[in-house]
Design a protein around this motif. Structure first.
Motif, PDB file in Angstrom:
ATOM      1  N   HIS A  57       0.834  -1.203   0.000  1.00 28.93           N
ATOM      2  CA  HIS A  57       0.000   0.000   0.000  1.00 28.93           C
ATOM      3  C   HIS A  57       0.876   1.263   0.000  1.00 28.93           C
ATOM      4  CE1 HIS A  57      -3.594   2.414   0.791  1.00 28.93           C
ATOM      5  NE2 HIS A  57      -2.849   3.091   1.657  1.00 28.93           N
ATOM      6  N   LEU A  58       1.939   1.258   0.784  1.00 30.35           N
ATOM      7  CA  LEU A  58       2.855   2.398   0.819  1.00 30.35           C
ATOM      8  C   LEU A  58       3.486   2.621  -0.552  1.00 30.35           C
ATOM      9  CD1 LEU A  58       4.400   4.601   2.371  1.00 30.35           C
ATOM     10  CD2 LEU A  58       6.076   2.847   3.002  1.00 30.35           C
ATOM     11  N   ASP A  82       6.142 -11.403  -4.196  1.00 32.02           N
ATOM     12  CA  ASP A  82       6.462 -11.930  -2.865  1.00 32.02           C
ATOM     13  C   ASP A  82       5.200 -12.225  -2.066  1.00 32.02           C
ATOM     14  OD1 ASP A  82       9.133 -11.636  -3.520  1.00 32.02           O
ATOM     15  OD2 ASP A  82       9.409  -9.795  -2.331  1.00 32.02           O
ATOM     16  N   LEU A  83       4.230 -11.337  -2.161  1.00 37.93           N
ATOM     17  CA  LEU A  83       2.976 -11.529  -1.440  1.00 37.93           C
ATOM     18  C   LEU A  83       2.237 -12.766  -1.947  1.00 37.93           C
ATOM     19  CD1 LEU A  83       0.862 -10.717   0.610  1.00 37.93           C
ATOM     20  CD2 LEU A  83      -0.006  -9.039  -1.026  1.00 37.93           C
ATOM     21  N   LEU A  84       2.276 -12.998  -3.240  1.00 35.74           N
ATOM     22  CA  LEU A  84       1.635 -14.201  -3.789  1.00 35.74           C
ATOM     23  C   LEU A  84       2.270 -15.471  -3.233  1.00 35.74           C
ATOM     24  CD1 LEU A  84       1.012 -13.239  -7.502  1.00 35.74           C
ATOM     25  CD2 LEU A  84      -0.698 -13.748  -5.759  1.00 35.74           C
ATOM     26  N   GLY A  85       3.583 -15.426  -2.988  1.00 39.41           N
ATOM     27  CA  GLY A  85       4.261 -16.575  -2.378  1.00 39.41           C
ATOM     28  C   GLY A  85       3.799 -16.817  -0.954  1.00 39.41           C
ATOM     29  N   LEU A  86       3.517 -15.740  -0.219  1.00 40.21           N
ATOM     30  CA  LEU A  86       3.049 -15.866   1.171  1.00 40.21           C
ATOM     31  C   LEU A  86       1.569 -16.216   1.268  1.00 40.21           C
ATOM     32  CD1 LEU A  86       4.656 -12.780   2.955  1.00 40.21           C
ATOM     33  CD2 LEU A  86       5.112 -15.181   3.424  1.00 40.21           C
ATOM     34  N   PRO A  92      -6.519 -12.963  -6.653  1.00 37.29           N
ATOM     35  CA  PRO A  92      -7.502 -12.125  -7.342  1.00 37.29           C
ATOM     36  C   PRO A  92      -7.381 -10.643  -6.989  1.00 37.29           C
ATOM     37  CG  PRO A  92      -8.580 -14.043  -6.367  1.00 37.29           C
ATOM     38  CD  PRO A  92      -7.170 -14.017  -5.870  1.00 37.29           C
ATOM     39  N   GLN A  93      -7.106 -10.352  -5.717  1.00 36.54           N
ATOM     40  CA  GLN A  93      -6.963  -8.958  -5.298  1.00 36.54           C
ATOM     41  C   GLN A  93      -5.710  -8.334  -5.910  1.00 36.54           C
ATOM     42  OE1 GLN A  93      -7.400 -10.315  -1.164  1.00 36.54           O
ATOM     43  NE2 GLN A  93      -8.681  -8.507  -0.872  1.00 36.54           N
ATOM     44  N   ILE A  94      -4.612  -9.075  -5.896  1.00 40.17           N
ATOM     45  CA  ILE A  94      -3.362  -8.572  -6.463  1.00 40.17           C
ATOM     46  C   ILE A  94      -3.506  -8.375  -7.961  1.00 40.17           C
ATOM     47  CG2 ILE A  94      -0.929  -9.124  -6.883  1.00 40.17           C
ATOM     48  CD1 ILE A  94      -0.988 -10.520  -4.107  1.00 40.17           C
ATOM     49  N   ALA A  95      -4.204  -9.289  -8.632  1.00 43.03           N
ATOM     50  CA  ALA A  95      -4.421  -9.152 -10.078  1.00 43.03           C
ATOM     51  C   ALA A  95      -5.221  -7.890 -10.396  1.00 43.03           C
ATOM     52  CB  ALA A  95      -5.138 -10.386 -10.622  1.00 43.03           C
ATOM     53  N   ALA A  96      -6.230  -7.587  -9.592  1.00 43.38           N
ATOM     54  CA  ALA A  96      -7.031  -6.378  -9.817  1.00 43.38           C
ATOM     55  C   ALA A  96      -6.191  -5.119  -9.596  1.00 43.38           C
ATOM     56  CB  ALA A  96      -8.247  -6.376  -8.885  1.00 43.38           C
ATOM     57  N   TYR A 107      -4.896   5.760  -8.420  1.00 40.52           N
ATOM     58  CA  TYR A 107      -5.770   5.975  -7.261  1.00 40.52           C
ATOM     59  C   TYR A 107      -6.668   4.748  -7.044  1.00 40.52           C
ATOM     60  CZ  TYR A 107      -8.798   8.051  -3.795  1.00 40.52           C
ATOM     61  OH  TYR A 107      -9.483   8.291  -2.633  1.00 40.52           O
ATOM     62  N   ARG A 108      -7.172   4.179  -8.125  1.00 39.58           N
ATOM     63  CA  ARG A 108      -8.000   2.967  -7.995  1.00 39.58           C
ATOM     64  C   ARG A 108      -7.174   1.827  -7.403  1.00 39.58           C
ATOM     65  NH1 ARG A 108     -10.119  -1.519 -11.099  1.00 39.58           N
ATOM     66  NH2 ARG A 108      -8.760  -1.097 -12.850  1.00 39.58           N
ATOM     67  N   ALA A 109      -5.925   1.691  -7.843  1.00 36.71           N
ATOM     68  CA  ALA A 109      -5.040   0.660  -7.301  1.00 36.71           C
ATOM     69  C   ALA A 109      -4.827   0.874  -5.799  1.00 36.71           C
ATOM     70  CB  ALA A 109      -3.701   0.674  -8.039  1.00 36.71           C
ATOM     71  N   LEU A 110      -4.676   2.124  -5.410  1.00 36.29           N
ATOM     72  CA  LEU A 110      -4.488   2.465  -4.006  1.00 36.29           C
ATOM     73  C   LEU A 110      -5.710   2.085  -3.180  1.00 36.29           C
ATOM     74  CD1 LEU A 110      -2.415   3.841  -2.148  1.00 36.29           C
ATOM     75  CD2 LEU A 110      -3.514   6.008  -2.692  1.00 36.29           C
ATOM     76  N   LYS A 111      -6.898   2.365  -3.694  1.00 38.32           N
ATOM     77  CA  LYS A 111      -8.131   1.998  -2.989  1.00 38.32           C
ATOM     78  C   LYS A 111      -8.256   0.473  -2.864  1.00 38.32           C
ATOM     79  CE  LYS A 111     -11.812   4.244  -3.064  1.00 38.32           C
ATOM     80  NZ  LYS A 111     -12.860   5.199  -2.865  1.00 38.32           N
ATOM     81  N   LEU A 112      -7.904  -0.235  -3.921  1.00 37.44           N
ATOM     82  CA  LEU A 112      -7.952  -1.694  -3.877  1.00 37.44           C
ATOM     83  C   LEU A 112      -6.941  -2.249  -2.870  1.00 37.44           C
ATOM     84  CD1 LEU A 112      -8.314  -2.463  -7.692  1.00 37.44           C
ATOM     85  CD2 LEU A 112     -10.057  -2.836  -5.928  1.00 37.44           C
ATOM     86  N   SER A 113      -5.794  -1.601  -2.756  1.00 33.05           N
ATOM     87  CA  SER A 113      -4.785  -2.088  -1.814  1.00 33.05           C
ATOM     88  C   SER A 113      -5.235  -1.876  -0.374  1.00 33.05           C
ATOM     89  CB  SER A 113      -3.427  -1.428  -2.069  1.00 33.05           C
ATOM     90  OG  SER A 113      -3.403  -0.098  -1.624  1.00 33.05           O
ATOM     91  N   ARG A 114      -6.055  -0.859  -0.129  1.00 32.04           N
ATOM     92  CA  ARG A 114      -6.584  -0.639   1.215  1.00 32.04           C
ATOM     93  C   ARG A 114      -7.445  -1.838   1.622  1.00 32.04           C
ATOM     94  NH1 ARG A 114      -5.055   1.591   5.651  1.00 32.04           N
ATOM     95  NH2 ARG A 114      -5.621   3.754   5.593  1.00 32.04           N
ATOM     96  N   LYS A 115      -8.205  -2.374   0.671  1.00 25.86           N
ATOM     97  CA  LYS A 115      -9.013  -3.570   0.945  1.00 25.86           C
ATOM     98  C   LYS A 115      -8.107  -4.769   1.224  1.00 25.86           C
ATOM     99  CE  LYS A 115     -13.004  -2.051  -1.664  1.00 25.86           C
ATOM    100  NZ  LYS A 115     -13.880  -2.257  -2.800  1.00 25.86           N
ATOM    101  N   LEU A 116      -6.957  -4.825   0.536  1.00 26.68           N
ATOM    102  CA  LEU A 116      -5.994  -5.902   0.766  1.00 26.68           C
ATOM    103  C   LEU A 116      -5.423  -5.805   2.185  1.00 26.68           C
ATOM    104  CD1 LEU A 116      -4.573  -8.284  -0.692  1.00 26.68           C
ATOM    105  CD2 LEU A 116      -2.780  -6.666  -1.320  1.00 26.68           C
TER     106      LEU A 116
END
Length: 136
Positions: A57-58, A82-86, A92-96, A107-116
């Motif tokens: 997110h950062l 790396d996150l996919l490995g963990l 699906p969230q990372i792909a979006a 900005y949309r990517a940032l909002k999606l990462s907040r959900k992650l």
């Protein structure tokens, strides 16, 4: 049509890279031109980025605010791998998020990462594995 923002007392706001802090009273601002901005509630600082999802997110925050996001985009894709490995369940969230980054919709990517991050906080990524490696 202008965007109306209300800030709480002492709330921070980043507008085009400038960090602003509200005074001791609630304030209302109208943003009349297009700009990059983030409210304090949307920001994770370096010291708060203590898990893999928060670090991702950062990185997306840096991408969104940067004049040239290319170096940070490369970092995002390494972190996403790396996150996919963990946590393969995050695929699906990372792909979006990756799709939004590739489309330049930072900005949309940032909002999606907040959900992650919320997903991680709920226990979907084992905390022990998600922590940053200890300094030598």
């Amino acid at each position: 049509m202008p965007l109306r923002l209300e800030l709480k007392p002492f709330e921070r706001l980043i507008i085009n890279g400038a960090l602003l802090r509200n005074g001791d009273r609630r304030s209302t601002f109208l943003i009349e031109t297009q700009c990059k901005f983030l409210r304090e509630s949307e920001i994770i600082t370096e010291t708060e980025a203590d898990t893999v999802c928060k670090r991702l997110h950062l990185t997306l925050t840096v991408i969104y605010l940067a004049d040239d996001p290319t170096p940070s985009i490369d970092l995002f894709f390494r972190q996403a791998t790396d996150l996919l490995g963990l946590a393969p369940a995050a695929a699906p969230q990372i792909a979006a998020i990756a799709e939004a980054v590739e489309a330049g919709e930072y900005y949309r990517a940032l909002k999606l990462s907040r959900k992650l991050v919320e997903w991680e906080t709920a226990g979907a990524v084992p905390v022990a594995e998600a922590q940053a490696p200890a300094a030598p």
